[in-house]
Structures are given as structure tokens and as C-alpha cells.
Scaffold this motif. Structure first.
Motif, PDB file in Angstrom:
ATOM      1  N   ILE A  64       0.859  -1.185   0.000  1.00  0.00           N
ATOM      2  CA  ILE A  64       0.000   0.000   0.000  1.00  0.00           C
ATOM      3  C   ILE A  64       0.898   1.239   0.000  1.00  0.00           C
ATOM      4  O   ILE A  64       1.940   1.257   0.653  1.00  0.00           O
ATOM      5  N   ALA A  65       0.498   2.273  -0.718  1.00  0.00           N
ATOM      6  CA  ALA A  65       1.263   3.525  -0.749  1.00  0.00           C
ATOM      7  C   ALA A  65       0.443   4.663  -0.170  1.00  0.00           C
ATOM      8  O   ALA A  65      -0.780   4.690  -0.300  1.00  0.00           O
ATOM      9  N   ILE A  66       1.140   5.597   0.471  1.00  0.00           N
ATOM     10  CA  ILE A  66       0.515   6.846   0.925  1.00  0.00           C
ATOM     11  C   ILE A  66       1.158   7.973   0.122  1.00  0.00           C
ATOM     12  O   ILE A  66       2.373   8.193   0.201  1.00  0.00           O
ATOM     13  N   ALA A  67       0.361   8.667  -0.664  1.00  0.00           N
ATOM     14  CA  ALA A  67       0.840   9.769  -1.496  1.00  0.00           C
ATOM     15  C   ALA A  67       0.707  11.081  -0.732  1.00  0.00           C
ATOM     16  O   ALA A  67      -0.403  11.475  -0.360  1.00  0.00           O
ATOM     17  N   LEU A  68       1.810  11.767  -0.512  1.00  0.00           N
ATOM     18  CA  LEU A  68       1.799  13.011   0.248  1.00  0.00           C
ATOM     19  C   LEU A  68       1.536  14.197  -0.679  1.00  0.00           C
ATOM     20  O   LEU A  68       2.450  14.922  -1.079  1.00  0.00           O
ATOM     21  N   GLY A  69       0.278  14.378  -1.053  1.00  0.00           N
ATOM     22  CA  GLY A  69      -0.088  15.527  -1.873  1.00  0.00           C
ATOM     23  C   GLY A  69      -0.741  15.162  -3.188  1.00  0.00           C
ATOM     24  O   GLY A  69      -0.511  14.083  -3.740  1.00  0.00           O
ATOM     25  N   TYR A  70      -1.554  16.086  -3.690  1.00  0.00           N
ATOM     26  CA  TYR A  70      -2.237  15.882  -4.962  1.00  0.00           C
ATOM     27  C   TYR A  70      -1.254  15.730  -6.119  1.00  0.00           C
ATOM     28  O   TYR A  70      -1.507  15.005  -7.072  1.00  0.00           O
TER      29      TYR A  70
ATOM     30  N   LEU B  89      -0.729  17.000   6.092  1.00  0.00           N
ATOM     31  CA  LEU B  89       0.346  16.251   6.725  1.00  0.00           C
ATOM     32  C   LEU B  89       0.070  15.935   8.184  1.00  0.00           C
ATOM     33  O   LEU B  89       0.532  14.914   8.701  1.00  0.00           O
ATOM     34  N   ASP B  90      -0.697  16.790   8.868  1.00  0.00           N
ATOM     35  CA  ASP B  90      -0.975  16.517  10.281  1.00  0.00           C
ATOM     36  C   ASP B  90      -1.921  15.330  10.463  1.00  0.00           C
ATOM     37  O   ASP B  90      -2.123  14.859  11.577  1.00  0.00           O
ATOM     38  N   LYS B  91      -2.497  14.857   9.348  1.00  0.00           N
ATOM     39  CA  LYS B  91      -3.377  13.683   9.418  1.00  0.00           C
ATOM     40  C   LYS B  91      -2.692  12.405   8.950  1.00  0.00           C
ATOM     41  O   LYS B  91      -3.318  11.344   8.891  1.00  0.00           O
ATOM     42  N   LEU B  92      -1.398  12.500   8.590  1.00  0.00           N
ATOM     43  CA  LEU B  92      -0.669  11.325   8.104  1.00  0.00           C
ATOM     44  C   LEU B  92      -0.652  10.203   9.136  1.00  0.00           C
ATOM     45  O   LEU B  92      -0.861   9.033   8.808  1.00  0.00           O
ATOM     46  N   THR B  93      -0.403  10.556  10.403  1.00  0.00           N
ATOM     47  CA  THR B  93      -0.336   9.543  11.462  1.00  0.00           C
ATOM     48  C   THR B  93      -1.639   8.768  11.564  1.00  0.00           C
ATOM     49  O   THR B  93      -1.635   7.525  11.624  1.00  0.00           O
ATOM     50  N   GLY B  94      -2.757   9.483  11.564  1.00  0.00           N
ATOM     51  CA  GLY B  94      -4.059   8.821  11.660  1.00  0.00           C
ATOM     52  C   GLY B  94      -4.340   7.930  10.468  1.00  0.00           C
ATOM     53  O   GLY B  94      -4.857   6.818  10.610  1.00  0.00           O
ATOM     54  N   GLN B  95      -3.991   8.400   9.264  1.00  0.00           N
ATOM     55  CA  GLN B  95      -4.223   7.588   8.064  1.00  0.00           C
ATOM     56  C   GLN B  95      -3.384   6.323   8.086  1.00  0.00           C
ATOM     57  O   GLN B  95      -3.849   5.246   7.710  1.00  0.00           O
TER      58      GLN B  95
ATOM     59  N   MET C  11      -4.892   2.473   8.217  1.00  0.00           N
ATOM     60  CA  MET C  11      -4.583   1.452   7.215  1.00  0.00           C
ATOM     61  C   MET C  11      -4.198   0.130   7.871  1.00  0.00           C
ATOM     62  O   MET C  11      -4.642  -0.944   7.455  1.00  0.00           O
ATOM     63  N   ILE C  12      -3.379   0.213   8.915  1.00  0.00           N
ATOM     64  CA  ILE C  12      -2.951  -1.011   9.604  1.00  0.00           C
ATOM     65  C   ILE C  12      -4.126  -1.636  10.349  1.00  0.00           C
ATOM     66  O   ILE C  12      -4.276  -2.867  10.377  1.00  0.00           O
ATOM     67  N   ALA C  13      -4.968  -0.792  10.946  1.00  0.00           N
ATOM     68  CA  ALA C  13      -6.159  -1.315  11.622  1.00  0.00           C
ATOM     69  C   ALA C  13      -7.063  -2.051  10.640  1.00  0.00           C
ATOM     70  O   ALA C  13      -7.613  -3.114  10.960  1.00  0.00           O
TER      71      ALA C  13
END
Length: 626
Positions: free
Chosen positions: A584-590, A609-615, A619-621
Motif C-alpha cells: 500500500i502507498a501513501i501519497a503526500l499531496g495531490y 500532513l498533520d493527518k498522516l499519522t491517523g491515516q 490502514m494497519i487497523a
């Protein structure tokens, strides 16, 4: 940064040296509770009781030309040009600057509670005005009340003029842009930015030529510039804020619709974290700051004339001699214990495509260093509430109840007819319920390329630290890796910050995360799969990649650019997925989302970016739930 520069920096940032600097800060401020931490994030700040400095700020210590130009501009009789002196002067300059804030500055900053701060835009502008005044003031206060700090304060201010930033050039060039902007209109700069840029140059860099004010804003500048100067020599903290408010009131008609970038100001001031209103401690520190008696400015006398400095050369000679004595043993020390373990991996053994055969794979296992402990614990303390919240959420997800039956029991919950003929009369059966956790192993791959510097790098550090705290508390196996490819070299680096079987101190390596060069993602993912399979026996494996762009790497042996790089990485993802690892990838920005979506079928967009931790934790959950 070369390997030798990294080695010198590690030696300077030893725990022994950190404690030495911390003791200096405690003695200077008169507060035994002050703590000091070293980081390598290009910023320095304080919340009123904790000081964080970066000795490698702007890589001054490794730039002999910048140090020579700084020495010449300051009029030093001896040139500072060795890395130990550069590290000492730069870190001590930041430390004294932050100590002076602890002594004289109000915490939290008054702009937070000011009636003018009705929204984020107004608060940011008011805080930036206060930032300019406060930074100029504490340097004036240092030169007035603590004359021995003058050499360090001057070094900290002037060295920024010649520090080379890959994206912005030197600050000297930036100030020349401010000067030339009077003739050439810059549509990207707001009126507020243009006025504050000009005033900051006049206030903080009197040795530089600011030019003639932009005629469009000349009336505003002529009104607010005297207020800036008066505020910077005002000894009472509450009065200095009044000057900020008066300036804000004058400039209020020019407020833009959105928050300005303040790019030039950020470069002039360095880190603004001390003035951004965010507390760095679990319990917010409060201080009114003490009054100061200002008798001079850092560079100017009361009549506005430049003050000569160390004309005899005695100060710099004594300091260089002291530095030589203090760091001679340290400079010659091998300190091999601090060197990371490096393993060379054959590209052919990873199953990567033939285009990577000439590329070296370096697998680094950093040795945990106590100098990162303080900054890591401060970070975890800042996020403790979020960490506890996710621990509870994970409890609900991962603790499943399994039920099974045991037969041929002497006592139980029921009688089994099929066991009535049992010679030992074990007719009974019973139901047993047990709490269990689904098995999952997580490998977090963090893009270490240059585009990740700044806010994205910081967000990745915060997310990785919170992830480690949550997963470790639930005994979920995990590994965190920083990957990159060195430009102009046939080398890929894989720094295993947190290994699958790490000890408690292993978590501190997360603070080492840095950003430079490019990535050769297809090869790095093939290496990651091999490492994952060799070090984790858990059946369910998930690999999460945090990135902000497409793979790109150039060297004489083999260029790696789109569309070749994106197709190669996509093929690697497909092969790894078919072999049972969820990728799985997390893209930091449009801007990077379309590229990463082509590579990773499972791509999550993170625009804040302040929501990166929650996302990341969600994903792991979800993987655990599935």
C-alpha cells in the motif's frame, strides 16, 4: 553530506557533549530544569524550558567558503574554517539565542490571546511581526547585558548570509532579491510580505543594503519601520507586543485572502517554531519574561553606526584555542561504536530487473545513539494522547475471541453421546473461549529523497514514532526503513531505523530520518521484500510506502527516470503482491498522487500532513480487521 561530515557530526552530537551544552544552558538561564536536545532538522527552537538546536544547520560546518566569508564580514583576525569550530559556533549561537528567549520572552506568545487574532491568517501575520521584533530584541539584549555572547550572536546572524540552500541559494542572494524587487514587481509576493521583508533586512541585517522601499508601500514602511526599531530596544515584554499590535493595525488593510508563505522571512529568521504558538511540552510553559536594559544593538550603536568587533583578534584567538583543546581528543577518536553496520547486497539476489545490476545496494543498521533519546521522548510526549487513543482502538480490533471444544472430560458443560462407551467414563465436553490476536507484520518504507525535506520529512518522523509506540504496545511485529538512491553514484541506501527485533533504544533511530538525493524504488522494493521474507515468519505481511513523487535517479551507470522508473516499480509491486505481501502507498499531496496510483494499485491520498499519522494507523487497523 559526505560520510566524513556525517562522522564528525555524530562525534560532536555525543551524549557527553549534549550534557555539556545542557549544563551551559542551565547556567546561562539560571534554570536547572532546562533540557537541551540535538536534532538534524534544520531548525532551532524553545518552548520556554526545552531547547532544541541543530549544530549542522545549513551545513555551515562543512562549507569552508561560507565560514571564510562569515569570518571576513565579522572582521575576525583569524578565519574559522574547520568543522569542529563551525559546529561549535553554530550550535552555541543557536543555544544562546534560545536561552535569551527563555530569559526575556513571554511564553506562550502574546499573539495567541490577542483580540486581533480572530482567525489563522491574522494570527500568523501578528505572530510574524512579533517574531521579527523579538529576534532583534533578544540579540540586542544579549549584546547589552551579556557582552561575552556577542561573538556567537554575530556568527549566528551573519553565517546565514552565506549558507547555501540547494533550493534557494544563499541568503545574501535572497537579500539582493529584496533590494531588486523595488524595480521588478513580484506578483507572487503579497504586500505584507514585501513590507516585512524590507523591515526585517533593515532590522536584522544592517550590514546588508536593503535598497529603496517599493514606492507602492513607501508610506506604510515609513510608518512601521520606526516602530520595529523602537520595539527591538524596548526592554518590557508586554510593551514589545504593543509595538507588534501597532504595526499590525497599520498594515491591516493590506491583509491578503490567504496565509502568506513568508519564504524570504523564513530564510532570514531561520526556524520560527519558538514563535508559532505551538507548545512543545505536554504541560504548556508560562513565563512573563524579565525586563532588559538595552544599551546598544547587536551591530549598531545608538546613533546607527556599525560597531567594530574584536579589532585586536584576542577573542577569536582565545575561542579557537579553547575549541582545539576541547575537541582534540574527540576529533581523533575512532568512535567505531557509533558507525552503522553496513551490509552489501548483490542486486541479482533480490530478483530485481537487469537494469539494476550495476547498482550497489547498501543495507545500514544504525547503532542507537542516546543523543536522539531526548528529542524522541519529547516527540512521543507531544503525541501521547493520540498514542493512547489508538492503543484503545487497536485493542478493540485485534483482540478476537476464539471458541473451541474439548471432549472426553470428567466434568464439563454437556455430555457427548459418542463418548458414552468410553471405558474411563469421560462422557463430558466443555467449550473454551480464549482471547487471541490476528498475526500481522508491518514494514514501513519511507522515501528519503530530497523532495521529502521539511514538513513532509517531519510528518513522516512523527507518524513513524507514533506507529512504533502503538504497535510495540500490542506486540505487533514491525520494521521501519528509510530508502534512497544517491545522485551521480550507482548506490542505493536502506537505513533500517527500527528492525523487526529491535530493543527499546532502537526506536530513537527514527529521529535520524533525513531527506536528500533520489530514489530507485523498483530496486528498493525488491530488496525490501527479500529482507521482509528473511526476517519475519508471520503469514500476513503488509508493506506500506510513504512517498511524495515518482522514482528518479541519475548516475553514469544507469539513469532511472519516468516512464521507465514508474513501469519498473509497478512491475516490482505486482510481483511482490502476487507472492503474498500486501503493498500500500501513501501519497503526500495531490501532485504525486496520479504517479503513485499508476505504480501502486492501493494508494491512499494524504493532503494534510498533520493527518498522516491517523491515516497510517487506520490502514494497519483495516489490515488487522481483514
Amino acid at each position: 553530506m559526505t560520510n566524513e561530515e556525517k562522522r564528525v557530526l555524530r562525534l560532536f552530537q555525543s551524549e557527553e557533549n549534549r550534557l555539556k551544552e545542557q549544563n551551559f544552558a542551565r547556567g546561562f538561564t539560571g534554570h536547572d530544569s532546562v533540557t537541551l536536545a540535538f536534532i538534524n532538522e534544520g531548525r532551532a527552537f524553545t518552548d520556554g524550558k526545552n531547547i532544541t538546536v541543530d549544530p549542522a544547520m545549513d551545513r555551515i560546518f562543512a562549507d569552508k567558503e561560507a565560514m571564510a566569508q562569515t569570518s571576513k564580514t565579522l572582521g575576525l583576525k583569524e578565519t574559522v574554517n574547520d568543522p569542529w569550530s563551525g559546529l561549535y559556533f553554530t550550535s552555541r549561537a543557536q543555544e544562546i539565542h534560545e536561552c535569551l528567549h527563555i530569559i526575556f520572552t513571554q511564553f506562550p506568545i502574546p499573539a495567541i490571546y490577542d483580540k486581533r487574532s480572530t482567525d489563522r491568517l491574522r494570527f500568523c501575520v501578528l505572530a510574524m511581526i512579533g517574531n521579527i521584533i523579538e529576534d532583534a530584541f533578544i540579540e540586542n539584549a544579549g549584546a547589552s547585558e551579556f557582552p561575552e555572547t556577542e561573538v556567537f550572536l554575530r556568527w549566528g546572524r551573519v553565517s546565514r548570509l552565506f549558507a547555501k540552500s540547494p533550493s534557494k541559494g544563499t541568503l545574501k542572494e535572497t537579500l539582493e532579491e529584496v533590494k531588486s524587487s523595488q524595480q521588478v514587481s513580484d506578483d507572487t509576493e503579497t504586500a505584507i510580505e514585501a513590507i516585512l521583508d524590507y523591515c526585517a533586512v533593515k532590522l536584522l541585517y544592517p550590514m546588508a543594503v536593503a535598497g529603496v522601499p517599493d514606492e507602492r508601500y513607501e508610506g506604510y514602511i515609513s510608518t512601521v519601520l520606526p516602530l520595529f526599531f523602537d520595539g527591538s530596544v524596548c526592554g518590557a515584554p508586554e510593551k514589545r507586543h504593543e509595538f507588534s499590535c501597532r504595526i499590525f493595525d497599520v498594515l491591516e488593510p493590506l491583509l491578503p485572502e490567504s496565509i502568506p508563505e513568508f519564504e524570504r522571512l523564513q530564510q532570514m529568521l531561520g526556524s520560527c517554531d519558538t514563535h508559532n504558538g505551538g507548545s512543545r511540552s505536554i504541560n504548556e510553559h508560562r513565563s512573563q519574561g524579565r525586563k532588559a536594559d538595552i544599551t546598544r544593538r547587536l551591530f549598531l550603536d545608538k546613533d546607527g553606526r556599525l560597531i567594530p568587533f574584536d579589532e585586536s583578534g584576542s577573542i577569536i584567538t582565545a575561542l579557537k584555542s579553547s575549541i582545539k583543546d576541547e575537541y582534540s581528543d574527540l576529533a581523533g577518536s575512532a568512535e567505531t561504536v557509533m558507525q552503522p553496520v553496513c551490509i552489501d547486497i548483490d542486486p541479482a539476489s533480490t530478483g530485481a530487473s537487469a537494469m539494476h545490476r550495476a547498482i550497489k545496494i547498501k543495507e545500514y543498521h544504525p547503532i542507537p545513539d542516546a543523543l536522539n533519546e531526548k528529542s524522541y521522548k519529547q516527540l512521543v510526549g507531544q503525541y501521547q494522547r493520540i498514542i493512547n487513543n489508538y492503543k484503545r482502538r487497536f485493542d478493540k480490533i485485534i483482540h478476537t475471541e476464539n471458541e473451541y471444544s474439548e471432549t472426553k472430560q470428567y466434568f464439563g458443560t454437556g455430555i457427548s453421546s459418542r463418548n458414552l462407551t468410553d471405558s474411563k467414563k469421560r462422557y463430558w465436553y466443555k467449550h473454551i473461549r480464549e482471547q487471541g490476536s490476528p498475526e500481522l507484520s508491518v514494514m514501513l518504507m519511507i522515501d528519503g529523497s530530497g523532495s521529502m525535506s521539511g514538513a513532509r520529512r517531519n510528518a513522516a518522523v512523527h507518524a513513524a514514532a507514533v506507529l512504533t509506540e502503538v504497535l510495540e504496545s500490542k506486540n505487533i511485529e514491525h520494521c521501519i526503513v528509510e530508502y534512497r538512491a544517491l545522485y551521480d553514484e550507482p548506490v542505493t541506501e536502506h537505513n533500517i531505523l527500527v528492525d523487526f527485533r529491535h530493543n527499546t533504544k532502537g526506536r530513537y533511530n527514527i529521529m535520524r530520518l533525513s531527506a536528500y538525493s533520489g530514489t530507485r524504488e523498483g530496486l528498493s522494493l525488491c530488496w525490501a521484500e527479500k529482507y521482509f521474507m528473511s526476517n519475519s515468519q508471520v503469514e500476513n505481511k503488509v508493506m506500506i510506502v510513504i512517498s511524495d513523487g515518482f522514482p528518479a535517479h541519475e548516475c553514469e551507470e544507469s539513469d532511472y527516470l519516468p516512464p521507465v522508473s514508474t513501469q519498473d516499480t509497478a512491475n516490482a509491486v505486482k510481483r511482490i503482491s502476487h507472492r503474498g505481501v500486501s503493498v500500500i502507498a501513501i501519497a503526500l499531496g495531490y501532485d504525486c498522487y496520479p504517479y503513485l496510483k499508476e505504480i501502486y494499485p492501493k494508494t491512499v491520498l494524504c493532503t494534510e500532513l498533520d493527518k498522516l499519522t491517523g491515516q497510517l494507523l487506520k490502514m494497519i487497523a483495516d489490515e488487522l480487521h481483514n
